[in-house]
Design a protein around this motif. Structure first.
Motif, PDB file in Angstrom:
ATOM      1  N   VAL A 158       0.835  -1.190   0.000  1.00 35.11           N
ATOM      2  CA  VAL A 158       0.000   0.000   0.000  1.00 35.11           C
ATOM      3  C   VAL A 158       0.879   1.252   0.000  1.00 35.11           C
ATOM      4  O   VAL A 158       1.769   1.413   0.834  1.00 35.11           O
ATOM      5  N   GLY A 159       0.628   2.126  -0.947  1.00 36.58           N
ATOM      6  CA  GLY A 159       1.387   3.360  -1.073  1.00 36.58           C
ATOM      7  C   GLY A 159       2.655   3.226  -1.893  1.00 36.58           C
ATOM      8  O   GLY A 159       3.315   4.223  -2.198  1.00 36.58           O
ATOM      9  N   ASN A 160       3.029   1.990  -2.265  1.00 42.48           N
ATOM     10  CA  ASN A 160       4.279   1.774  -2.996  1.00 42.48           C
ATOM     11  C   ASN A 160       4.074   1.052  -4.318  1.00 42.48           C
ATOM     12  O   ASN A 160       5.023   0.527  -4.888  1.00 42.48           O
ATOM     13  N   ASN A 161       2.830   0.957  -4.795  1.00 44.99           N
ATOM     14  CA  ASN A 161       2.582   0.339  -6.086  1.00 44.99           C
ATOM     15  C   ASN A 161       3.041   1.272  -7.198  1.00 44.99           C
ATOM     16  O   ASN A 161       3.123   2.488  -7.021  1.00 44.99           O
ATOM     17  N   SER A 162       3.317   0.712  -8.361  1.00 47.83           N
ATOM     18  CA  SER A 162       3.794   1.533  -9.479  1.00 47.83           C
ATOM     19  C   SER A 162       3.209   1.034 -10.792  1.00 47.83           C
ATOM     20  O   SER A 162       2.857  -0.140 -10.926  1.00 47.83           O
ATOM     21  N   ARG A 163       3.100   1.929 -11.718  1.00 45.68           N
ATOM     22  CA  ARG A 163       2.573   1.638 -13.054  1.00 45.68           C
ATOM     23  C   ARG A 163       3.639   2.016 -14.073  1.00 45.68           C
ATOM     24  O   ARG A 163       4.057   3.170 -14.145  1.00 45.68           O
ATOM     25  N   ILE A 164       4.063   1.047 -14.872  1.00 49.54           N
ATOM     26  CA  ILE A 164       5.160   1.260 -15.813  1.00 49.54           C
ATOM     27  C   ILE A 164       4.648   0.982 -17.224  1.00 49.54           C
ATOM     28  O   ILE A 164       4.089  -0.083 -17.489  1.00 49.54           O
ATOM     29  N   VAL A 165       4.824   1.940 -18.127  1.00 45.12           N
ATOM     30  CA  VAL A 165       4.465   1.752 -19.532  1.00 45.12           C
ATOM     31  C   VAL A 165       5.644   1.090 -20.227  1.00 45.12           C
ATOM     32  O   VAL A 165       6.714   1.692 -20.406  1.00 45.12           O
ATOM     33  N   LEU A 166       5.446  -0.152 -20.638  1.00 46.31           N
ATOM     34  CA  LEU A 166       6.522  -0.888 -21.311  1.00 46.31           C
ATOM     35  C   LEU A 166       6.603  -0.541 -22.792  1.00 46.31           C
ATOM     36  O   LEU A 166       7.678  -0.557 -23.368  1.00 46.31           O
ATOM     37  N   ALA A 167       5.475  -0.267 -23.399  1.00 49.59           N
ATOM     38  CA  ALA A 167       5.460   0.053 -24.827  1.00 49.59           C
ATOM     39  C   ALA A 167       4.163   0.764 -25.157  1.00 49.59           C
ATOM     40  O   ALA A 167       3.166   0.636 -24.439  1.00 49.59           O
ATOM     41  N   ASP A 168       4.191   1.498 -26.247  1.00 53.07           N
ATOM     42  CA  ASP A 168       3.042   2.295 -26.672  1.00 53.07           C
ATOM     43  C   ASP A 168       2.971   2.216 -28.191  1.00 53.07           C
ATOM     44  O   ASP A 168       3.834   2.752 -28.892  1.00 53.07           O
ATOM     45  N   PHE A 169       1.953   1.500 -28.713  1.00 47.48           N
ATOM     46  CA  PHE A 169       1.849   1.274 -30.149  1.00 47.48           C
ATOM     47  C   PHE A 169       0.514   1.792 -30.678  1.00 47.48           C
ATOM     48  O   PHE A 169      -0.514   1.697 -29.992  1.00 47.48           O
ATOM     49  N   PRO A 170       0.490   2.323 -31.895  1.00 44.52           N
ATOM     50  CA  PRO A 170      -0.809   2.618 -32.520  1.00 44.52           C
ATOM     51  C   PRO A 170      -1.538   1.321 -32.837  1.00 44.52           C
ATOM     52  O   PRO A 170      -0.909   0.294 -33.117  1.00 44.52           O
ATOM     53  N   ILE A 171      -2.872   1.360 -32.796  1.00 48.17           N
ATOM     54  CA  ILE A 171      -3.673   0.178 -33.088  1.00 48.17           C
ATOM     55  C   ILE A 171      -4.777   0.570 -34.060  1.00 48.17           C
ATOM     56  O   ILE A 171      -5.419   1.608 -33.908  1.00 48.17           O
ATOM     57  N   GLU A 172      -4.990  -0.247 -35.076  1.00 51.09           N
ATOM     58  CA  GLU A 172      -6.052  -0.009 -36.060  1.00 51.09           C
ATOM     59  C   GLU A 172      -7.332  -0.665 -35.567  1.00 51.09           C
ATOM     60  O   GLU A 172      -7.345  -1.857 -35.254  1.00 51.09           O
ATOM     61  N   ILE A 173      -8.400   0.109 -35.516  1.00 49.30           N
ATOM     62  CA  ILE A 173      -9.680  -0.436 -35.049  1.00 49.30           C
ATOM     63  C   ILE A 173     -10.631  -0.739 -36.200  1.00 49.30           C
ATOM     64  O   ILE A 173     -11.638  -1.406 -35.999  1.00 49.30           O
ATOM     65  N   ARG A 174     -10.302  -0.257 -37.404  1.00 51.99           N
ATOM     66  CA  ARG A 174     -11.125  -0.556 -38.589  1.00 51.99           C
ATOM     67  C   ARG A 174     -10.220  -0.857 -39.761  1.00 51.99           C
ATOM     68  O   ARG A 174      -9.096  -0.347 -39.855  1.00 51.99           O
ATOM     69  N   ASP A 175     -10.745  -1.652 -40.690  1.00 48.81           N
ATOM     70  CA  ASP A 175     -10.049  -1.848 -41.953  1.00 48.81           C
ATOM     71  C   ASP A 175     -10.059  -0.532 -42.725  1.00 48.81           C
ATOM     72  O   ASP A 175     -11.087   0.140 -42.802  1.00 48.81           O
ATOM     73  N   SER A 176      -8.934  -0.174 -43.299  1.00 50.83           N
ATOM     74  CA  SER A 176      -8.817   1.136 -43.947  1.00 50.83           C
ATOM     75  C   SER A 176      -9.624   1.231 -45.231  1.00 50.83           C
ATOM     76  O   SER A 176      -9.928   2.337 -45.691  1.00 50.83           O
ATOM     77  N   LEU A 177     -10.011   0.103 -45.824  1.00 49.69           N
ATOM     78  CA  LEU A 177     -10.783   0.127 -47.071  1.00 49.69           C
ATOM     79  C   LEU A 177     -12.268  -0.150 -46.835  1.00 49.69           C
ATOM     80  O   LEU A 177     -13.125   0.559 -47.364  1.00 49.69           O
ATOM     81  N   THR A 178     -12.571  -1.170 -46.052  1.00 47.86           N
ATOM     82  CA  THR A 178     -13.971  -1.560 -45.864  1.00 47.86           C
ATOM     83  C   THR A 178     -14.586  -0.934 -44.617  1.00 47.86           C
ATOM     84  O   THR A 178     -15.802  -0.953 -44.462  1.00 47.86           O
ATOM     85  N   PHE A 179     -13.748  -0.431 -43.721  1.00 47.07           N
ATOM     86  CA  PHE A 179     -14.177   0.148 -42.436  1.00 47.07           C
ATOM     87  C   PHE A 179     -14.791  -0.897 -41.504  1.00 47.07           C
ATOM     88  O   PHE A 179     -15.414  -0.556 -40.509  1.00 47.07           O
ATOM     89  N   ILE A 180     -14.607  -2.169 -41.823  1.00 45.87           N
ATOM     90  CA  ILE A 180     -15.075  -3.221 -40.932  1.00 45.87           C
ATOM     91  C   ILE A 180     -14.235  -3.194 -39.657  1.00 45.87           C
ATOM     92  O   ILE A 180     -13.027  -3.032 -39.681  1.00 45.87           O
ATOM     93  N   LYS A 181     -14.905  -3.387 -38.561  1.00 48.31           N
ATOM     94  CA  LYS A 181     -14.242  -3.368 -37.256  1.00 48.31           C
ATOM     95  C   LYS A 181     -13.253  -4.527 -37.133  1.00 48.31           C
ATOM     96  O   LYS A 181     -13.576  -5.675 -37.470  1.00 48.31           O
ATOM     97  N   LYS A 182     -12.058  -4.238 -36.619  1.00 44.36           N
ATOM     98  CA  LYS A 182     -11.065  -5.276 -36.382  1.00 44.36           C
ATOM     99  C   LYS A 182     -11.270  -5.881 -34.998  1.00 44.36           C
ATOM    100  O   LYS A 182     -11.629  -5.185 -34.047  1.00 44.36           O
ATOM    101  N   GLU A 183     -11.025  -7.177 -34.879  1.00 46.11           N
ATOM    102  CA  GLU A 183     -11.246  -7.902 -33.643  1.00 46.11           C
ATOM    103  C   GLU A 183      -9.912  -8.413 -33.114  1.00 46.11           C
ATOM    104  O   GLU A 183      -9.162  -9.073 -33.830  1.00 46.11           O
ATOM    105  N   TYR A 184      -9.620  -8.112 -31.847  1.00 44.80           N
ATOM    106  CA  TYR A 184      -8.376  -8.539 -31.200  1.00 44.80           C
ATOM    107  C   TYR A 184      -8.711  -9.488 -30.051  1.00 44.80           C
ATOM    108  O   TYR A 184      -9.514  -9.150 -29.174  1.00 44.80           O
ATOM    109  N   TYR A 185      -8.079 -10.667 -30.064  1.00 45.85           N
ATOM    110  CA  TYR A 185      -8.371 -11.718 -29.096  1.00 45.85           C
ATOM    111  C   TYR A 185      -7.165 -11.929 -28.176  1.00 45.85           C
ATOM    112  O   TYR A 185      -6.022 -11.923 -28.621  1.00 45.85           O
TER     113      TYR A 185
END
Length: 544
Positions: free
Chosen positions: A320-347
């Protein structure tokens, strides 16, 4: 009707809502047993559009009654018309979703998880329905799923399961005591050797996360030990036991206790694990029960510029009081197909390697709130990304509300500019417009209604009797999509019986042309309706 006489009647109007109110100087006699049919129709429908600017761009979105869950926004400026509506409603969808935040762990008091559950796992949608032809705003929230022994088996895929009675030395995965455990050792080092994968995607268009706590590594096994967890779009490979590292879109690998975290780097579609994310050591993995081990998470949300990101987070437990949050990496993510605009699904998938006692605990993820678990697919139309049905599993209960400017709400077909003015609690913020969106007319139909001539017709929109002279399919008559010009003449006239027991004398005819749901349409210029009145008896022929 063997002996009859036909009378041609034409009425016109310049009313901009297609209402006809025409007076004649002579009586028109509607005798019993008379019939009437549409001869032709001409009109020019307005191509309605609205200019959205600083005077009408207000949008207020509320996702909870708690402080910090009400957003005052401005919808994009520009022209909203039938030619721009699909892209426009996508931008409104993104505008709302970009406000939603995971808001991370409570580093002082919380071990793991999120500090803003009202937003995590939430997603908004704004679109025009392909079947309803109405504007629809949706706000839906799926609370996080904790993997337990009682978890619906349709949501997970275990490869291979302990119930298969393996030969000693062969790997299995068991789900016991609300944790994933790897049994027996194997030196293959391959992801498809043994893993657990979810068959429902993570909430990604709004904000969501997937993560787990891993402990009790057992003995060191070098490069073939440890575990991999990640996100993949290859659900078919999860289900057919062929998933590999190359199939991951985002990933973390830890080879053994106290080793350095490696983050998947993808360049040109090829992924390799590398330690260029800060080199943080998972020192807590030696705990006996793993409850204080580091929690690793894939957090999907928008940054302050509205760009969707996948952040890989390490939550370190220091008390308690000593927890920490570390960002290991930060990447852009595509949520739609760029041509059809269909939603992308990540499992989400976790593959433990070559450790007899490795335990994966507190497996958590926020499910896509628009995923239908009954048939394992997001019910989308490939044409316009429209949600066709609501999933069957439970939603988070909240107070949803949306408010538009009065002119924009009316243009979109809403009678009220605020959708939930009473602040009612609901598990789905589903706000369908009251009227058909007038610009969405590609599959529409016009109704020609006589207001003071009784006809024997019935209509389900009226839930009973109606005075409909004709239904005019839009696809058959709209000859100019740019101007809205309509010219229609049926290939065959259909005579309808008048519903009168005695003569009716008319010097006035009232009629209107409306949309399929009897909502008004907007016209420009002069519209005309021509009708054939058929009455019994031969016409009187005067002698020469």
């Amino acid at each position: 009707m063997d002996d009859y006489r036909d009378t041609l009647i034409r009425i016109h109007t310049d009313d901009d809502e297609a209402v006809f109110d025409v007076d004649f100087q002579d009586d028109i006699v509607l005798s019993p047993y008379s019939q009437i049919a549409l001869q032709s129709l001409t009109m020019e429908r307005q191509d309605k559009e609205i200019i959205i600017d600083g005077a009408n761009d207000g949008l207020i979105v509320q996702v909870s009654s708690q402080i910090g869950n009400r957003f005052t926004l401005r919808i994009p400026h520009g022209i909203l018309s039938k030619n721009t509506q699909e892209a426009y409603f996508r931008s409104v969808t993104d505008l709302i979703n970009n406000q939603l935040r995971i808001q991370s762990v409570d580093l002082v008091n919380s071990k793991a998880g999120v500090n803003k559950p009202t937003q995590t796992g939430m997603e908004a949608l704004a679109f025009v329905g392909a079947s309803s032809h109405k504007v629809n705003f949706k706000l839906q929230h799926k609370p996080k799923l904790d993997l337990k022994t009682t978890t619906d088996p349709s949501l997970i895929y275990i490869r291979p399961q302990s119930a298969t009675d393996p030969t000693p030395g062969d790997p299995t995965i068991s789900l016991t005591n609300n944790q994933v455990k790897r049994n027996y050792a194997s030196n293959s080092g391959s992801m498809n050797d043994a893993y657990i994968g979810f068959t429902v995607p993570v909430c990604s268009s709004g904000c969501g996360y997937a993560g787990a706590r891993v402990g009790d590594f057992g003995g060191a096994h070098g490069v073939n030990g440890g575990f991999i967890m990640g996100l993949t779009q290859s659900i078919s490979k999860i289900k057919n036991n062929s998933i590999q590292i190359v199939d991951l879109d985002f990933g973390i690998r830890v080879k053994e206790n106290t080793s350095i975290i490696e983050v998947l780097q993808k360049v040109g579609g090829v992924g390799t694990f590398a330690n260029n994310a800060g080199g943080h050591t998972l020192a807590k993995f030696t705990t006996a029960d793993g409850n204080n081990a580091d929690f690793l998470s894939f957090n999907i949300e928008s940054d302050d510029l509205g760009q969707k990101k996948c952040q890989i987070i390490q939550y370190k437990e220091g008390g308690v009081g000593n927890n920490s949050r570390i960002v290991l990496a930060d990447f852009p993510i595509e949520i739609r197909d760029s041509l059809t605009f269909i939603k992308k699904e990540y499992y989400f998938i976790i593959a433990p390697f070559n450790n007899d006692n490795i335990k994966i605990q507190q497996v958590q993820l926020t499910l896509d709130p628009y995923f239908n678990v009954d048939n394992n697919k997001i019910l989308l139309s490939s044409e316009n990304n429209e949600i066709q049905a609501i999933p069957s599993k439970r939603f988070g209960v909240s107070i949803f509300d949306i408010e538009l400017s009065a002119s924009v709400a009316d243009y979109m077909g809403y009678n009220l500019s605020r959708f939930n003015p009473q602040g009612e609690t609901t598990n789905q913020g589903d706000y369908l417009a009251d009227r058909i969106f007038e610009n969405n007319v590609t599959a529409d139909c016009f109704v020609v209604e006589l207001l003071n001539i009784p006809l024997d017709t019935y209509d389900s929109f009226k839930k009973g009797r109606a005075n409909v002279l004709a239904y005019v399919p839009y696809s058959e008559v709209h000859i100019d999509s740019n101007s809205g010009l309509v010219q229609y003449e049926p290939s065959e006239r259909y005579y309808l019986d008048l519903n009168n027991a005695s003569n009716i004398l008319l010097r006035n005819i009232k009629a209107r042309i409306v949309a399929i749901d009897y909502s008004k349409i907007d016209l420009q210029g002069i519209a005309t309706i021509s009708m054939i009145l058929r009455r019994q008896g031969r016409p009187l022929i005067k002698p020469m």
